[in-house]
Design an enzyme around this catalytic site. Structure first.
Site, PDB file in Angstrom:
ATOM      1  N   ARG A 126       0.813  -1.237   0.000  1.00 46.98           N
ATOM      2  CA  ARG A 126       0.000   0.000   0.000  1.00 46.98           C
ATOM      3  C   ARG A 126       0.840   1.278   0.000  1.00 46.98           C
ATOM      4  O   ARG A 126       0.365   2.354   0.353  1.00 46.98           O
ATOM      5  CB  ARG A 126      -0.981   0.015   1.168  1.00 46.98           C
ATOM      6  N   LYS A 148       2.511  11.066 -11.880  1.00 43.90           N
ATOM      7  CA  LYS A 148       1.627  10.166 -12.654  1.00 43.90           C
ATOM      8  C   LYS A 148       2.384   8.859 -12.874  1.00 43.90           C
ATOM      9  O   LYS A 148       3.495   8.851 -13.410  1.00 43.90           O
ATOM     10  CB  LYS A 148       1.276  10.775 -14.011  1.00 43.90           C
ATOM     11  N   GLU A 190       8.442  17.049 -25.700  1.00 40.13           N
ATOM     12  CA  GLU A 190       7.843  17.436 -24.409  1.00 40.13           C
ATOM     13  C   GLU A 190       8.427  18.759 -23.912  1.00 40.13           C
ATOM     14  O   GLU A 190       7.785  19.468 -23.153  1.00 40.13           O
ATOM     15  CB  GLU A 190       8.038  16.332 -23.361  1.00 40.13           C
ATOM     16  N   LYS A 232       6.411  22.694 -15.298  1.00 37.37           N
ATOM     17  CA  LYS A 232       5.625  21.540 -14.831  1.00 37.37           C
ATOM     18  C   LYS A 232       5.336  21.670 -13.326  1.00 37.37           C
ATOM     19  O   LYS A 232       4.230  21.369 -12.868  1.00 37.37           O
ATOM     20  CB  LYS A 232       6.347  20.224 -15.143  1.00 37.37           C
ATOM     21  N   GLU A 242      -5.114  16.599 -11.654  1.00 36.01           N
ATOM     22  CA  GLU A 242      -5.711  16.925 -12.953  1.00 36.01           C
ATOM     23  C   GLU A 242      -7.228  17.072 -12.887  1.00 36.01           C
ATOM     24  O   GLU A 242      -7.971  16.408 -13.603  1.00 36.01           O
ATOM     25  CB  GLU A 242      -5.322  15.875 -14.006  1.00 36.01           C
ATOM     26  N   ARG A 246      -4.046  20.900 -15.110  1.00 36.43           N
ATOM     27  CA  ARG A 246      -2.960  19.967 -15.473  1.00 36.43           C
ATOM     28  C   ARG A 246      -3.160  19.344 -16.858  1.00 36.43           C
ATOM     29  O   ARG A 246      -2.193  18.942 -17.499  1.00 36.43           O
ATOM     30  CB  ARG A 246      -2.813  18.875 -14.402  1.00 36.43           C
ATOM     31  N   ASN A 250      -1.079  17.918 -21.636  1.00 34.09           N
ATOM     32  CA  ASN A 250      -1.334  16.903 -22.663  1.00 34.09           C
ATOM     33  C   ASN A 250      -1.474  17.503 -24.053  1.00 34.09           C
ATOM     34  O   ASN A 250      -2.038  16.859 -24.950  1.00 34.09           O
ATOM     35  CB  ASN A 250      -2.590  16.105 -22.315  1.00 34.09           C
ATOM     36  N   HIS A 253      -1.107  15.341 -27.105  1.00 30.59           N
ATOM     37  CA  HIS A 253      -1.188  13.939 -26.685  1.00 30.59           C
ATOM     38  C   HIS A 253      -2.448  13.233 -27.173  1.00 30.59           C
ATOM     39  O   HIS A 253      -2.456  12.009 -27.299  1.00 30.59           O
ATOM     40  CB  HIS A 253      -1.107  13.839 -25.165  1.00 30.59           C
ATOM     41  N   HIS A 257      -1.512   9.986 -28.761  1.00 35.03           N
ATOM     42  CA  HIS A 257      -1.867   8.677 -28.182  1.00 35.03           C
ATOM     43  C   HIS A 257      -2.586   7.815 -29.218  1.00 35.03           C
ATOM     44  O   HIS A 257      -2.403   6.589 -29.263  1.00 35.03           O
ATOM     45  CB  HIS A 257      -2.756   8.851 -26.951  1.00 35.03           C
ATOM     46  N   HIS A 270       6.628   7.723 -28.043  1.00 35.15           N
ATOM     47  CA  HIS A 270       5.643   8.621 -27.432  1.00 35.15           C
ATOM     48  C   HIS A 270       5.886  10.074 -27.876  1.00 35.15           C
ATOM     49  O   HIS A 270       4.959  10.766 -28.319  1.00 35.15           O
ATOM     50  CB  HIS A 270       5.729   8.504 -25.910  1.00 35.15           C
TER      51      HIS A 270
HETATM   52  P1  NAD Z   1      11.555   4.823 -22.678  1.00 38.70           P
HETATM   53  O1  NAD Z   1      11.439   4.733 -21.231  1.00 38.70           O
HETATM   54  O2  NAD Z   1      11.059   3.696 -23.493  1.00 38.70           O
HETATM   55  O3  NAD Z   1      13.077   5.106 -23.048  1.00 38.70           O
HETATM   56  C1  NAD Z   1      13.425   5.268 -24.392  1.00 38.70           C
HETATM   57  C2  NAD Z   1      14.573   4.328 -24.803  1.00 38.70           C
HETATM   58  O4  NAD Z   1      15.808   4.867 -24.367  1.00 38.70           O
HETATM   59  C3  NAD Z   1      14.502   2.940 -24.214  1.00 38.70           C
HETATM   60  O5  NAD Z   1      14.950   2.011 -25.168  1.00 38.70           O
HETATM   61  C4  NAD Z   1      15.468   3.032 -23.054  1.00 38.70           C
HETATM   62  O6  NAD Z   1      15.988   1.775 -22.666  1.00 38.70           O
HETATM   63  C5  NAD Z   1      16.538   3.897 -23.630  1.00 38.70           C
HETATM   64  N1  NAD Z   1      17.335   4.655 -22.695  1.00 38.70           N
HETATM   65  C6  NAD Z   1      16.932   5.253 -21.564  1.00 38.70           C
HETATM   66  N2  NAD Z   1      17.907   5.988 -21.049  1.00 38.70           N
HETATM   67  C7  NAD Z   1      18.976   5.842 -21.850  1.00 38.70           C
HETATM   68  C8  NAD Z   1      20.278   6.389 -21.849  1.00 38.70           C
HETATM   69  N3  NAD Z   1      20.663   7.290 -20.954  1.00 38.70           N
HETATM   70  N4  NAD Z   1      21.134   6.004 -22.822  1.00 38.70           N
HETATM   71  C9  NAD Z   1      20.719   5.133 -23.799  1.00 38.70           C
HETATM   72  N5  NAD Z   1      19.496   4.621 -23.870  1.00 38.70           N
HETATM   73  C10 NAD Z   1      18.628   4.977 -22.895  1.00 38.70           C
HETATM   74  O7  NAD Z   1      10.802   6.126 -23.242  1.00 38.70           O
HETATM   75  P2  NAD Z   1      10.656   7.624 -22.714  1.00 38.70           P
HETATM   76  O8  NAD Z   1      10.535   8.437 -23.921  1.00 38.70           O
HETATM   77  O9  NAD Z   1      11.678   7.970 -21.697  1.00 38.70           O
HETATM   78  O10 NAD Z   1       9.263   7.589 -21.947  1.00 38.70           O
HETATM   79  C11 NAD Z   1       8.063   7.327 -22.630  1.00 38.70           C
HETATM   80  C12 NAD Z   1       7.058   6.841 -21.619  1.00 38.70           C
HETATM   81  O11 NAD Z   1       6.830   7.865 -20.670  1.00 38.70           O
HETATM   82  C13 NAD Z   1       5.723   6.493 -22.225  1.00 38.70           C
HETATM   83  O12 NAD Z   1       5.283   5.275 -21.696  1.00 38.70           O
HETATM   84  C14 NAD Z   1       4.812   7.626 -21.777  1.00 38.70           C
HETATM   85  O13 NAD Z   1       3.479   7.243 -21.636  1.00 38.70           O
HETATM   86  C15 NAD Z   1       5.422   7.984 -20.456  1.00 38.70           C
HETATM   87  N6  NAD Z   1       5.145   9.353 -20.012  1.00 38.70           N
HETATM   88  C16 NAD Z   1       4.696   9.519 -18.767  1.00 38.70           C
HETATM   89  C17 NAD Z   1       4.464  10.792 -18.279  1.00 38.70           C
HETATM   90  C18 NAD Z   1       4.056  10.989 -16.868  1.00 38.70           C
HETATM   91  O14 NAD Z   1       3.681  12.102 -16.496  1.00 38.70           O
HETATM   92  N7  NAD Z   1       4.143   9.979 -16.030  1.00 38.70           N
HETATM   93  C19 NAD Z   1       4.694  11.902 -19.106  1.00 38.70           C
HETATM   94  C20 NAD Z   1       5.165  11.694 -20.398  1.00 38.70           C
HETATM   95  C21 NAD Z   1       5.386  10.401 -20.860  1.00 38.70           C
HETATM   96  N1  GLY Z   2       2.645  14.473 -18.811  1.00 34.25           N
HETATM   97  C1  GLY Z   2       1.400  15.007 -18.415  1.00 34.25           C
HETATM   98  C2  GLY Z   2       1.250  15.189 -16.963  1.00 34.25           C
HETATM   99  O1  GLY Z   2       2.144  14.920 -16.198  1.00 34.25           O
HETATM  100  O2  GLY Z   2       0.214  15.582 -16.526  1.00 34.25           O
END
Ligand code: NAD
Ligand code: GLY
Length: 371
Positions: A126, A148, A190, A232, A242, A246, A250, A253, A257, A270
């Site tokens: 939890r 998030k 982003e 942010k 949100e 917030r 997006n 997005h 998406h 993404h």
């Molecule tokens: P990812 O986590 O898939 O990383 C991208 C690639 O880079 C992967 O292959 C990873 O292994 C590689 N990588 C990571 N760090 C590295 C480094 N320093 N050197 C070499 N390779 C490296 O993708 P991302 O773009 O970081 O994140 C996308 C995800 O984030 C999506 O699932 C999206 O929905 C989510 N997201 C969440 C929020 C939130 O607020 N929580 C906001 C935006 C996106």
């Molecule tokens: N990436 C959108 C949010 O954090 O709300």
């Protein structure tokens, strides 16, 4: 050899859940960065098969003086693994190692690792403390900040999850050196979004410094990460869960998406979906009379210079717009079955509102046809 750490910090202000974002060089392997974390016997570092060989040992060594047991779990790499089965691997590691409710989780990776680790931390016993150590540009400027967390469902992206804030976000700019160019550009999407929705002075700065950013100039990167985190923090500080504001984060997005889901998770990154999605959302804003063509052109040019796609994917040759609309109906922003878009209501200001299907169809037809 002594390591020189240079850093600045941005605070996410959420009362007793406030936490700092440290931004700088040589942070990840500096044990002092972790001094203020809660005491515990064990830490579990969650990472993936790409990041582990690059940075896992450095982080584990830095944590070794603070935690008697520094455990690890290495997940498969990819958006297609952001699901229940992979999440279960984190719980398996925690339970088979006898981790108690004080165990601190560390997310070492991009947004996929960060979102899954955060969700695991929110639900293991939890709730246990966790730390974000984002290693992609996208994760440093967006996903690691604001709490998030979650996983994908085959019917919709990020549909299962929780709001759960980390104790600390550690953005070590040095790790961006190993990021593949396509991933780096995805992160810039982003960064760019913060301009049109909140800060046109930052947009101007991005136009002037996009080449330096593409060359990964450390000074330019430090400014871009810091300003993105400040914006942010400003948004999340007012609307953590949100209920309104917030949603502006997006921007791009809703269309993005749909592209990600419609093409199959992992085919488009993404950030690539967000890049093309921002162009489509800007065109929709223009059709609604909210911005002029010059603004749409400016935004499109910047997105293109960041190495991102500016045209949407064709998801269905028979009824492409219909397929987009179908996918966009599965979105957390929607209300009463109505799709709500983040639109630009004059440069620097965003509004979240529905739009007539006919206009949305026209934008999709314009923006997704073969160039
Ligand atoms: P990812 O986590 O898939 O990383 C991208 C690639 O880079 C992967 O292959 C990873 O292994 C590689 N990588 C990571 N760090 C590295 C480094 N320093 N050197 C070499 N390779 C490296 O993708 P991302 O773009 O970081 O994140 C996308 C995800 O984030 C999506 O699932 C999206 O929905 C989510 N997201 C969440 C929020 C939130 O607020 N929580 C906001 C935006 C996106
Ligand atoms: N990436 C959108 C949010 O954090 O709300």
């Amino acid at each position: 050899m002594p390591v020189t750490t240079t850093s600045s910090s941005v605070l996410i202000e959420l009362g007793e859940r406030s936490y700092p974002i440290a931004i700088g060089s040589a942070l990840l392997g500096d044990a002092r960065q972790y001094d203020a974390l809660p005491a515990a016997v064990a830490a579990l570092v969650v990472t993936n098969s790409t990041v582990a060989p690059l940075y896992l040992q450095r982080l584990k060594s830095a944590l070794a003086g603070r935690y008697a047991r520094v455990l690890e779990v290495v997940l498969p790499d990819g958006e297609e693994y952001k699901n229940w089965q992979t999440l279960q691997q984190i719980f398996d590691a925690l339970l088979t190692s006898g981790c108690d409710r004080k165990t601190v989780l560390f997310a070492l990776g991009g947004g996929v690792v960060g979102d899954m680790t955060g969700f695991a931390a929110a639900s293991y016993m939890r709730g246990v403390p966790f730390v974000q150590v984002p290693t992609t540009l996208l994760a440093q400027v967006d996903s690691s900040v604001g709490g998030k967390t979650g996983i994908n469902h085959p019917l919709g992206k990020n549909m299962i999850g929780a709001f759960y804030q980390p104790q600390l976000v550690l953005c070590d700019l040095d790790v961006l050196d190993t990021l593949p160019p396509r991933e780096f550009s995805a992160g810039l999407a982003e960064v760019i979004k913060y301009g049109p929705i909140a800060d046109m002075a930052f947009f101007d700065w991005l136009e002037q410094n996009i080449d330096a950013l593409m060359a990964r100039d450390r000074t330019a990167l430090a400014h871009a990460v810091r300003r993105s985190c400040e914006i942010k923090a400003w948004v999340v500080g007012q609307d953590e869960r949100e209920s309104g504001l917030r949603a502006i984060l997006n921007f791009g997005h809703t269309f993005g998406h749909a592209i990600e889901a419609g093409m199959g998770y992992g085919a488009w990154l993404h950030g690539e979906g967000v890049g093309a999605g921002m162009v489509m959302a800007a065109h929709l804003s223009q059709r609604l009379g909210l911005v002029d063509a010059a603004f749409v052109q400016r935004l499109t040019a910047l997105i293109e210079r960041a190495g991102l796609p500016v045209r949407g994917a064709v998801l269905d040759a028979q009824d492409n717009a219909g397929r987009y609309l179908e996918l966009m109906r599965v979105d957390k922003k929607n209300e009463a079955g109505e799709i709500r878009f983040v639109l630009i209501d004059g440069p620097g200001k965003a509004v979240v509102r529905p739009a007539p299907d006919a206009l949305v169809r026209a934008v999709i037809d314009d923006c997704c046809a073969a160039p």
